[in-house]
Design an enzyme around this catalytic site. Sequence first.
Site, PDB file in Angstrom:
ATOM      1  N   PHE A 142      -0.723   3.561  15.369  1.00 19.05           N
ATOM      2  CA  PHE A 142       0.739   3.979  15.566  1.00 19.05           C
ATOM      3  C   PHE A 142       1.106   5.209  16.308  1.00 19.05           C
ATOM      4  O   PHE A 142       2.255   5.167  16.566  1.00 19.05           O
ATOM      5  CB  PHE A 142       1.649   3.941  14.371  1.00 19.05           C
ATOM      6  N   THR A 185      -9.009   1.795  16.357  1.00 15.68           N
ATOM      7  CA  THR A 185      -8.493   2.169  17.506  1.00 15.68           C
ATOM      8  C   THR A 185      -9.691   2.287  18.508  1.00 15.68           C
ATOM      9  O   THR A 185      -9.626   1.894  19.631  1.00 15.68           O
ATOM     10  CB  THR A 185      -8.043   3.948  17.384  1.00 15.68           C
ATOM     11  N   MET A 213      -0.953   6.895   3.852  1.00 20.05           N
ATOM     12  CA  MET A 213      -0.204   6.419   5.077  1.00 20.05           C
ATOM     13  C   MET A 213       1.141   5.934   4.226  1.00 20.05           C
ATOM     14  O   MET A 213       2.171   5.803   5.008  1.00 20.05           O
ATOM     15  CB  MET A 213      -0.721   5.477   5.832  1.00 20.05           C
ATOM     16  N   PRO A 248      -3.347  -1.333  15.640  1.00 20.10           N
ATOM     17  CA  PRO A 248      -4.649  -0.531  15.525  1.00 20.10           C
ATOM     18  C   PRO A 248      -4.182   1.034  15.308  1.00 20.10           C
ATOM     19  O   PRO A 248      -4.928   1.640  14.413  1.00 20.10           O
ATOM     20  CB  PRO A 248      -5.503  -0.841  16.672  1.00 20.10           C
ATOM     21  N   GLY A 262       0.897  -1.183   0.026  1.00 21.48           N
ATOM     22  CA  GLY A 262       0.030   0.030   0.096  1.00 21.48           C
ATOM     23  C   GLY A 262       0.836   1.400   0.105  1.00 21.48           C
ATOM     24  O   GLY A 262       0.510   2.367   0.727  1.00 21.48           O
ATOM     25  N   ALA A 263       1.748   1.143  -0.750  1.00 20.16           N
ATOM     26  CA  ALA A 263       3.186   2.327  -0.469  1.00 20.16           C
ATOM     27  C   ALA A 263       2.595   3.393  -1.089  1.00 20.16           C
ATOM     28  O   ALA A 263       2.987   4.584  -0.914  1.00 20.16           O
ATOM     29  CB  ALA A 263       4.357   1.711  -1.398  1.00 20.16           C
ATOM     30  N   HIS A 268     -12.843  10.789  12.174  1.00 19.98           N
ATOM     31  CA  HIS A 268     -11.810  10.642  11.016  1.00 19.98           C
ATOM     32  C   HIS A 268     -12.215  11.193   9.713  1.00 19.98           C
ATOM     33  O   HIS A 268     -13.455  11.912   9.708  1.00 19.98           O
ATOM     34  CB  HIS A 268     -11.834   9.039  10.881  1.00 19.98           C
ATOM     35  N   LYS A 292     -11.674   7.514   5.145  1.00 21.38           N
ATOM     36  CA  LYS A 292     -11.909   6.227   5.804  1.00 21.38           C
ATOM     37  C   LYS A 292     -13.203   5.638   5.346  1.00 21.38           C
ATOM     38  O   LYS A 292     -14.135   5.963   5.690  1.00 21.38           O
ATOM     39  CB  LYS A 292     -11.804   6.489   7.312  1.00 21.38           C
TER      40      LYS A 292
END
Length: 268
Positions: free
Chosen positions: A132, A170, A19, A130, A14-15, A159, A163
Amino acid sequence: MNTTNPKIRMAVAGACGRMGRSVVNTAMQQTDIELVGAADQMHVGEDIGSIASGTPNGVLVQQNLADVIAEHKPQVVVDFTNLGSAMNHIGICLQNSVIPVVGASGFSAQTLAQIESMMEPSSSPVLIIPNFAIGAVLMMSFSQQAAKYFPNAEIIEMHHDKKVDAPSGTAIRTAEMIAAGRTEEPKTLVQEEKFEGARGAEVARVPVHSVRLSGYIAHQMVLFGGNGETLTIRHDSIDRESFMGGVMLAVRGSIKCQGLVVGLEHLL
Protein backbone atom coordinates in the site's frame (compact mmCIF):
# COMPACT_ATOMS: atom_id res chain seq x y z
CA MET A 1 -30.65 20.45 -0.62
CA ASN A 2 -27.95 18.32 1.02
CA THR A 3 -25.33 17.45 -1.59
CA THR A 4 -22.89 15.88 0.86
CA ASN A 5 -21.71 12.44 -0.23
CA PRO A 6 -22.42 9.70 2.32
CA LYS A 7 -19.46 8.25 4.16
CA ILE A 8 -17.99 4.95 2.99
CA ARG A 9 -18.85 2.30 5.56
CA MET A 10 -15.72 0.27 6.30
CA ALA A 11 -14.82 -2.72 8.46
CA VAL A 12 -11.40 -4.18 9.22
CA ALA A 13 -10.51 -7.89 9.38
CA GLY A 14 -7.41 -8.56 11.48
CA ALA A 15 -8.19 -5.33 13.29
CA CYS A 16 -6.04 -6.08 16.35
CA GLY A 17 -2.83 -6.83 14.45
CA ARG A 18 -0.10 -4.27 13.85
CA MET A 19 -1.41 -3.21 10.46
CA GLY A 20 -5.04 -3.56 11.50
CA ARG A 21 -4.61 -1.19 14.42
CA SER A 22 -2.94 1.36 12.14
CA VAL A 23 -5.82 1.10 9.67
CA VAL A 24 -8.36 1.57 12.47
CA ASN A 25 -6.53 4.59 13.84
CA THR A 26 -6.25 6.17 10.38
CA ALA A 27 -9.89 5.47 9.48
CA MET A 28 -11.02 7.19 12.69
CA GLN A 29 -9.38 10.40 11.46
CA GLN A 30 -11.11 10.49 8.05
CA THR A 31 -14.14 12.66 7.32
CA ASP A 32 -15.44 10.56 4.40
CA ILE A 33 -14.91 7.05 5.83
CA GLU A 34 -16.83 5.56 8.76
CA LEU A 35 -15.38 2.61 10.65
CA VAL A 36 -18.40 0.44 11.45
CA GLY A 37 -16.93 -2.96 12.32
CA ALA A 38 -13.86 -4.89 13.41
CA ALA A 39 -13.10 -8.62 13.25
CA ASP A 40 -10.29 -10.46 15.00
CA GLN A 41 -9.63 -13.57 17.07
CA MET A 42 -8.11 -11.45 19.84
CA HIS A 43 -9.73 -8.90 22.17
CA VAL A 44 -13.24 -10.05 21.25
CA GLY A 45 -15.83 -7.77 22.83
CA GLU A 46 -13.37 -4.94 23.48
CA ASP A 47 -13.53 -1.47 21.93
CA ILE A 48 -11.27 -1.37 18.85
CA GLY A 49 -10.73 2.38 19.20
CA SER A 50 -9.25 1.86 22.66
CA ILE A 51 -7.04 -0.95 21.36
CA ALA A 52 -5.80 1.01 18.34
CA SER A 53 -5.39 4.50 19.74
CA GLY A 54 -6.55 4.64 23.34
CA THR A 55 -9.69 6.52 22.26
CA PRO A 56 -12.96 4.52 22.47
CA ASN A 57 -15.13 4.69 19.35
CA GLY A 58 -17.95 2.33 20.27
CA VAL A 59 -16.96 -0.33 17.72
CA LEU A 60 -16.53 -3.68 19.47
CA VAL A 61 -14.29 -6.45 18.14
CA GLN A 62 -16.22 -9.48 16.86
CA GLN A 63 -14.73 -12.89 16.21
CA ASN A 64 -16.33 -13.61 12.82
CA LEU A 65 -16.34 -11.33 9.79
CA ALA A 66 -19.70 -12.76 8.70
CA ASP A 67 -21.25 -11.44 11.92
CA VAL A 68 -19.66 -8.02 11.39
CA ILE A 69 -21.10 -7.81 7.87
CA ALA A 70 -24.55 -9.03 8.91
CA GLU A 71 -24.80 -6.59 11.82
CA HIS A 72 -23.05 -3.46 10.53
CA LYS A 73 -23.47 -3.61 6.71
CA PRO A 74 -20.05 -2.29 5.61
CA GLN A 75 -19.48 -1.45 1.95
CA VAL A 76 -15.77 -2.25 2.12
CA VAL A 77 -13.72 -4.68 4.24
CA VAL A 78 -9.99 -4.05 4.60
CA ASP A 79 -8.30 -7.40 5.29
CA PHE A 80 -4.92 -7.69 7.01
CA THR A 81 -5.01 -11.34 8.04
CA ASN A 82 -3.22 -14.23 6.30
CA LEU A 83 -3.72 -15.95 2.98
CA GLY A 84 -6.04 -18.68 4.27
CA SER A 85 -8.24 -16.33 6.26
CA ALA A 86 -8.24 -13.75 3.49
CA MET A 87 -9.51 -16.28 0.95
CA ASN A 88 -12.33 -17.20 3.31
CA HIS A 89 -13.12 -13.53 3.92
CA ILE A 90 -13.18 -12.78 0.19
CA GLY A 91 -15.83 -15.48 -0.23
CA ILE A 92 -17.89 -14.04 2.63
CA CYS A 93 -17.63 -10.52 1.18
CA LEU A 94 -18.67 -11.63 -2.30
CA GLN A 95 -21.66 -13.51 -0.91
CA ASN A 96 -22.80 -10.28 0.76
CA SER A 97 -21.96 -7.79 -2.04
CA VAL A 98 -19.16 -6.25 0.03
CA ILE A 99 -15.88 -5.13 -1.53
CA PRO A 100 -12.75 -6.79 -0.06
CA VAL A 101 -9.52 -4.79 -0.07
CA VAL A 102 -6.86 -7.33 0.81
CA GLY A 103 -3.36 -6.61 2.10
CA ALA A 104 -2.47 -10.22 2.91
CA SER A 105 0.48 -11.56 0.91
CA GLY A 106 1.17 -14.89 -0.74
CA PHE A 107 -1.34 -14.76 -3.59
CA SER A 108 -0.20 -16.88 -6.54
CA ALA A 109 -1.56 -17.12 -10.07
CA GLN A 110 -3.55 -20.13 -8.89
CA THR A 111 -5.17 -18.31 -5.97
CA LEU A 112 -5.96 -15.30 -8.16
CA ALA A 113 -7.63 -17.63 -10.66
CA GLN A 114 -9.59 -19.15 -7.78
CA ILE A 115 -10.74 -15.69 -6.72
CA GLU A 116 -11.88 -14.92 -10.26
CA SER A 117 -13.97 -18.08 -10.27
CA MET A 118 -15.47 -17.07 -6.91
CA MET A 119 -16.41 -13.68 -8.37
CA GLU A 120 -18.53 -15.00 -11.24
CA PRO A 121 -21.90 -14.90 -9.39
CA SER A 122 -21.10 -11.52 -7.79
CA SER A 123 -20.82 -8.01 -9.18
CA SER A 124 -18.50 -6.84 -6.38
CA PRO A 125 -14.87 -6.12 -7.27
CA VAL A 126 -11.94 -7.62 -5.35
CA LEU A 127 -8.76 -5.63 -4.68
CA ILE A 128 -5.52 -7.49 -3.94
CA ILE A 129 -2.82 -4.99 -2.94
CA PRO A 130 0.69 -6.43 -2.37
CA ASN A 131 1.95 -3.11 -1.00
CA PHE A 132 0.00 0.00 0.00
CA ALA A 133 3.01 2.35 0.14
CA ILE A 134 2.98 4.83 -2.75
CA GLY A 135 6.78 4.72 -2.95
CA ALA A 136 6.74 0.93 -3.23
CA VAL A 137 4.24 1.12 -6.08
CA LEU A 138 6.53 3.57 -7.88
CA MET A 139 9.52 1.29 -7.22
CA MET A 140 7.70 -1.59 -8.91
CA SER A 141 6.67 0.60 -11.83
CA PHE A 142 10.20 1.96 -12.31
CA SER A 143 11.56 -1.59 -12.16
CA GLN A 144 9.24 -2.68 -14.95
CA GLN A 145 10.45 0.24 -17.05
CA ALA A 146 14.11 -0.55 -16.33
CA ALA A 147 13.67 -4.22 -17.29
CA LYS A 148 13.29 -3.17 -20.92
CA TYR A 149 16.95 -2.13 -20.87
CA PHE A 150 18.33 -4.39 -18.12
CA PRO A 151 16.85 -7.91 -18.40
CA ASN A 152 19.11 -9.28 -15.64
CA ALA A 153 17.90 -8.25 -12.20
CA GLU A 154 17.88 -9.46 -8.61
CA ILE A 155 15.69 -8.49 -5.66
CA ILE A 156 16.71 -8.20 -2.02
CA GLU A 157 13.75 -7.72 0.32
CA MET A 158 14.13 -7.09 4.04
CA HIS A 159 11.30 -7.35 6.57
CA HIS A 160 10.77 -7.58 10.31
CA ASP A 161 11.23 -10.95 12.00
CA LYS A 162 7.49 -11.40 12.63
CA LYS A 163 6.69 -11.65 8.91
CA VAL A 164 5.72 -15.27 8.34
CA ASP A 165 6.03 -15.61 4.55
CA ALA A 166 8.93 -15.30 2.15
CA PRO A 167 9.35 -13.93 -0.44
CA SER A 168 7.11 -10.99 0.28
CA GLY A 169 4.11 -10.26 -1.90
CA THR A 170 5.85 -7.07 -3.02
CA ALA A 171 8.92 -9.00 -4.17
CA ILE A 172 6.82 -11.51 -6.07
CA ARG A 173 4.82 -8.75 -7.73
CA THR A 174 8.01 -6.85 -8.59
CA ALA A 175 9.55 -9.95 -10.21
CA GLU A 176 6.40 -10.51 -12.25
CA MET A 177 6.43 -6.89 -13.41
CA ILE A 178 10.11 -7.14 -14.35
CA ALA A 179 9.32 -10.23 -16.43
CA ALA A 180 6.48 -8.37 -18.13
CA GLY A 181 8.75 -5.41 -18.90
CA ARG A 182 11.57 -7.41 -20.50
CA THR A 183 12.06 -7.21 -24.23
CA GLU A 184 14.76 -9.88 -24.15
CA GLU A 185 15.45 -12.89 -21.97
CA PRO A 186 17.96 -12.56 -19.11
CA LYS A 187 21.36 -14.16 -19.54
CA THR A 188 21.67 -17.69 -18.23
CA LEU A 189 24.47 -17.75 -15.68
CA VAL A 190 26.81 -20.68 -15.18
CA GLN A 191 27.10 -21.09 -11.44
CA GLU A 192 27.39 -23.60 -8.65
CA GLU A 193 25.69 -23.20 -5.29
CA LYS A 194 27.95 -24.46 -2.54
CA PHE A 195 24.95 -24.24 -0.23
CA GLU A 196 21.42 -24.71 -1.54
CA GLY A 197 19.52 -21.45 -1.69
CA ALA A 198 22.61 -19.25 -1.79
CA ARG A 199 21.37 -17.63 -4.99
CA GLY A 200 17.89 -17.05 -3.63
CA ALA A 201 14.51 -18.23 -4.85
CA GLU A 202 13.76 -17.72 -8.54
CA VAL A 203 10.53 -15.88 -9.36
CA ALA A 204 9.88 -15.20 -13.06
CA ARG A 205 13.61 -15.71 -13.69
CA VAL A 206 14.50 -13.08 -11.08
CA PRO A 207 16.51 -14.27 -8.04
CA VAL A 208 14.82 -13.07 -4.86
CA HIS A 209 16.66 -12.92 -1.52
CA SER A 210 14.63 -12.56 1.70
CA VAL A 211 16.00 -11.09 4.92
CA ARG A 212 14.07 -11.36 8.21
CA LEU A 213 15.52 -9.40 11.14
CA SER A 214 14.23 -7.35 14.04
CA GLY A 215 14.59 -3.63 13.46
CA TYR A 216 13.33 -3.72 9.89
CA ILE A 217 9.77 -2.92 8.79
CA ALA A 218 9.57 -3.28 4.98
CA HIS A 219 12.44 -2.59 2.58
CA GLN A 220 13.32 -3.69 -0.94
CA MET A 221 16.17 -3.21 -3.38
CA VAL A 222 15.95 -4.09 -7.05
CA LEU A 223 19.39 -4.45 -8.62
CA PHE A 224 19.89 -4.34 -12.40
CA GLY A 225 23.19 -5.16 -14.10
CA GLY A 226 24.36 -4.11 -17.56
CA ASN A 227 27.60 -3.68 -19.45
CA GLY A 228 29.85 -1.66 -17.15
CA GLU A 229 26.99 -0.27 -15.04
CA THR A 230 24.43 -1.14 -12.41
CA LEU A 231 21.11 0.42 -11.46
CA THR A 232 19.60 0.13 -7.98
CA ILE A 233 16.00 1.06 -7.18
CA ARG A 234 15.25 1.02 -3.46
CA HIS A 235 12.26 1.69 -1.26
CA ASP A 236 12.14 1.84 2.55
CA SER A 237 9.09 1.93 4.76
CA ILE A 238 10.43 3.20 8.07
CA ASP A 239 6.99 3.41 9.71
CA ARG A 240 3.69 1.62 9.10
CA GLU A 241 2.20 5.06 8.55
CA SER A 242 3.71 4.80 5.05
CA PHE A 243 0.99 2.29 4.11
CA MET A 244 -2.00 4.22 5.40
CA GLY A 245 -2.38 6.72 2.55
CA GLY A 246 -2.52 3.81 0.11
CA VAL A 247 -5.08 1.95 2.25
CA MET A 248 -7.39 4.96 2.31
CA LEU A 249 -6.84 5.48 -1.43
CA ALA A 250 -7.84 1.86 -2.06
CA VAL A 251 -10.94 2.13 0.13
CA ARG A 252 -12.10 5.26 -1.68
CA GLY A 253 -11.23 3.94 -5.13
CA SER A 254 -12.72 0.49 -4.60
CA ILE A 255 -16.26 1.84 -4.96
CA LYS A 256 -15.58 2.59 -8.64
CA CYS A 257 -13.61 -0.58 -9.45
CA GLN A 258 -14.76 -3.56 -11.45
CA GLY A 259 -13.50 -7.14 -11.50
CA LEU A 260 -10.24 -8.30 -9.95
CA VAL A 261 -7.73 -5.52 -9.32
CA VAL A 262 -4.17 -6.52 -8.42
CA GLY A 263 -1.86 -3.70 -7.36
CA LEU A 264 -2.39 -0.16 -6.10
CA GLU A 265 -0.97 1.26 -9.34
CA HIS A 266 -4.39 0.79 -10.98
CA LEU A 267 -5.86 3.33 -8.54
CA LEU A 268 -3.18 6.01 -8.81
